[in-house]
Design an enzyme around this catalytic site. Structure first.
Site, PDB file in Angstrom:
ATOM      1  N   ASP A 350      52.337  41.413  40.369  1.00 25.72           N
ATOM      2  CA  ASP A 350      50.940  40.716  40.151  1.00 25.72           C
ATOM      3  C   ASP A 350      51.221  39.269  40.140  1.00 25.72           C
ATOM      4  OD1 ASP A 350      48.763  42.239  39.812  1.00 25.72           O
ATOM      5  OD2 ASP A 350      49.247  42.949  37.876  1.00 25.72           O
ATOM      6  N   LYS A 378      50.511  41.364  44.543  1.00 29.35           N
ATOM      7  CA  LYS A 378      48.873  41.987  44.426  1.00 29.35           C
ATOM      8  C   LYS A 378      48.175  40.841  44.001  1.00 29.35           C
ATOM      9  CE  LYS A 378      47.853  44.748  40.800  1.00 29.35           C
ATOM     10  NZ  LYS A 378      46.741  44.059  39.994  1.00 29.35           N
ATOM     11  N   GLU A 380      44.283  39.665  42.431  1.00 25.69           N
ATOM     12  CA  GLU A 380      43.133  39.968  41.760  1.00 25.69           C
ATOM     13  C   GLU A 380      41.812  39.404  42.315  1.00 25.69           C
ATOM     14  OE1 GLU A 380      44.167  40.850  37.291  1.00 25.69           O
ATOM     15  OE2 GLU A 380      42.279  39.835  37.472  1.00 25.69           O
ATOM     16  N   GLU A 442      39.947  49.271  39.931  1.00 24.40           N
ATOM     17  CA  GLU A 442      40.057  49.502  38.637  1.00 24.40           C
ATOM     18  C   GLU A 442      38.696  49.514  37.889  1.00 24.40           C
ATOM     19  OE1 GLU A 442      42.648  46.680  36.392  1.00 24.40           O
ATOM     20  OE2 GLU A 442      41.924  47.414  34.633  1.00 24.40           O
TER      21      GLU A 442
END
Ligand code: PTJ
Length: 525
Positions: A350, A378, A380, A442
């Site tokens: 992340d 990754k 967000e 998510e």
């Protein structure tokens, strides 16, 4: 002195020239030149740019100034030399008074600054000579003199480049103090109600722009800018930005050297990550988190598709309430450990909060992950600038939409509301064309995740997003029953390791107490 426009530090030298000229014209104090040097050093550490922390403070300041009934801008020598025109513009747009208030007060400097402000368009300059008849409690010397029509009666005072004593005294006198100070550790920065950690030459123009934008905004929007602002948190972020910038420029993570199995070549893992794009209608993609060597080693033997070094590290490993304070340095430390343990499985990491706010940061930070053996990252939210630069540099990126823990103010299901569902759907469509390898969904409703999964070409990997996704990811300590309850509804605990560990430790305690351990089998002879 002539800096010339081709010099790499032309802008910085130009600012210096302005201050030297201001000094020669009797506007800037001798000590003002030194104060600027200190500011310049901090500006260098901050990367000479207006960070997101500064933008947040600027927006909160804009809202404060728009709400103020009697705002005053306090002007000293440096502020006048660098920003006279913009200070006058700012005063006009929020209907603020302009008061000259000097640390090194003298009639000639007061007048020189007054003339400069007037030539920049100021109609009335407060605090000059005998006009400053009021007193600011708790301050010695001439500096305590303030204008009864200005700072004395003000509810909000904007103080660029202020000293700590006077900031504290202004706050004590009940004023809301907005400070502009490049040093996030200074007493001024700590004492002010809102501190803009930025160079005055960028902060005041940005403040003007924010006010232009916000002056027609609904009151609730201004209130939200204020209620979500926390000066201490923001200062901590500014300090972290310095730390982050130092990491960026040195480009070397300060990681402890670990003597263990070597890392694997990374191109092979990147290839298998890229293969995941073909799993849209194939076998489900399985992804799990890991933060430590042993867990990653065990996961690596199970043949799952991806190991994620998640910033869920915050909760799952550090015991924090959320992922917001997880840093690049912490992520790199765990990323290096996990990627050494995972010999076969691709490992992605992340990008932690605030590590991909512009192209340069995103690329440099992602490259740091590659350097410690990570195969992809990754990100967000739909962040086209960061995603584009990484994808065009052939760094595999996994997208992430729905609940976004780095910015979320609440952990709840997303997409029940039609507007929110449409927004998430639109982000999925935009991400689908951005070249990401897969997209994490998510905590969204099953209906929305089905719609997204059926519409886009990119495989979706759900966490709390129902069964229709192309794959599933869980936080490994949740799956193993190591995390404390309550866990989210979607968590299935496949084993109660928490209990197993407690039982083992209780047994060890009992054995030692009763002399049953160590026995012959566990003793050297
Ligand atoms: O004009 P006078 O007589 O009122 O004197 C002005 C100075 C600046 C000399 C006086 O206020 C002073 O001594 O200030 P300090 O205590 O040295 O604090 C100056 C602070 O401003 C430091 O924390 C610097 O990091 C910061 N600073 C310097 N240049 C800039 C700056 N902050 C924002 N933008 C700058 N360009």
């Amino acid at each position: 002195m002539n800096a010339g426009m081709v010099h790499p530090r032309a802008e910085s030298l130009h600012i210096r020239e302005k201050l030297v000229d201001g000094f020669r014209a009797g506007i800037v104090a001798e000590a003002g030149l030194m104060a600027h040097g200190r500011g310049e050093a901090f500006d260098y550490l901050l990367g000479e740019k207006t960070g997101s922390h500064a933008m947040r403070a600027i927006e909160a300041s804009a809202a404060t100034l728009l709400f103020a009934t009697r705002p005053v801008i306090s002007v000293n020598g440096n502020a006048a030399a660098l920003q006279a025109e913009n200070i006058v513009k700012l005063a006009k747009i929020v209907n603020a008074g302009i008061e000259v208030n000097l640390y090194y007060r003298s009639a000639s400097r007061e007048n020189a600054i007054k003339l400069l402000l007037e030539s920049a368009g100021a109609e009335h300059v407060l605090g000059i000579g005998e006009a400053a008849t009021a007193r600011l409690e708790g301050i010695g010397s001439e500096r305590r003199r303030i204008d009864p029509q200005g700072i004395a009666a003000a509810d909000v005072v904007l103080v660029p480049l202020e000293d700590g004593d006077r900031t504290e005294a202004l706050v004590k006198a009940g004023k809301l103090v907005i400070a502009i100070d490049l040093n996030p550790l200074s007493r001024t920065a700590r004492a002010a109600s809102i501190t803009i950690v930025d160079n005055i030459v960028r902060a005041i123009p940005a403040l003007l722009e924010a006010i232009q934008t916000l002056k027609t905004a609904p009151t609730e929007q201004l209130e939200a800018k204020l209620s979500s602002f926390d000066n201490n948190k923001n200062l901590n972020e500014a300090t972290r930005a310095i730390h982050q910038h130092l990491l960026l420029v040195t480009n070397k993570p300060t990681l402890p050297k670990i003597d263990g199995p070597p890392n694997r070549p990374s191109n092979r893992r990147a290839d298998s990550l890229n293969q995941l794009r073909h799993r849209k209608n194939g076998p489900k993609i399985i992804m799990l988190t890991a933060y430590d060597f042993q867990t990653a080693r065990i996961i690596d033997q199970t043949g799952i598709d991806i190991i994620l070094v998640g910033d869920s590290l915050g909760m799952a490993f550090q015991g924090a309430n959320n992922t917001k304070a997880v840093s690049m340095e912490q992520m790199l430390y765990h990323a290096e450990i996990v990627s050494r343990a995972a010999q076969k499985t691709p490992v992605i990491a992340d990008m932690p909060a605030h590590s991909y706010e512009n192209e340069q940061e995103a690329l440099t930070n992602a490259k740091m992950f590659l350097d410690v053996g990570i195969d992809g990252v990754k990100i967000e939210g739909y962040k086209p600038v960061a995603i584009n630069i990484l994808v065009s540099n052939k760094i595999p990126v996994i997208g992430h939409i729905g609940l976004l823990p780095q910015t979320a103010d609440r952990y709840s299901v997303r997409g029940r509301d039609t507007n929110e569902a449409n927004q998430i759907f639109n982000d999925a469509i935009a991400l689908d064309d951005s070249g990401v390898t897969a997209i994490i969904l998510e905590s969204i409703t099953e209906e929305l995740s089905k719609r997204i999964t059926e519409t886009i070409k990119t495989p979706t990997i759900g966490i709390g997003a129902g069964k229709y996704c192309d794959g599933q990811v869980l936080v490994t300590p949740d799956l193993l029953g190591l995390t404390q309850t309550p866990t989210p509804k979607y968590v299935k605990k496949y084993v109660k390791l928490d209990e197993s560990i407690q039982n083992a430790i209780s047994q060890f305690k009992l054995d030692v107490t009763q002399g049953a351990y160590p026995d012959r089998e566990h003793t050297y002879y």
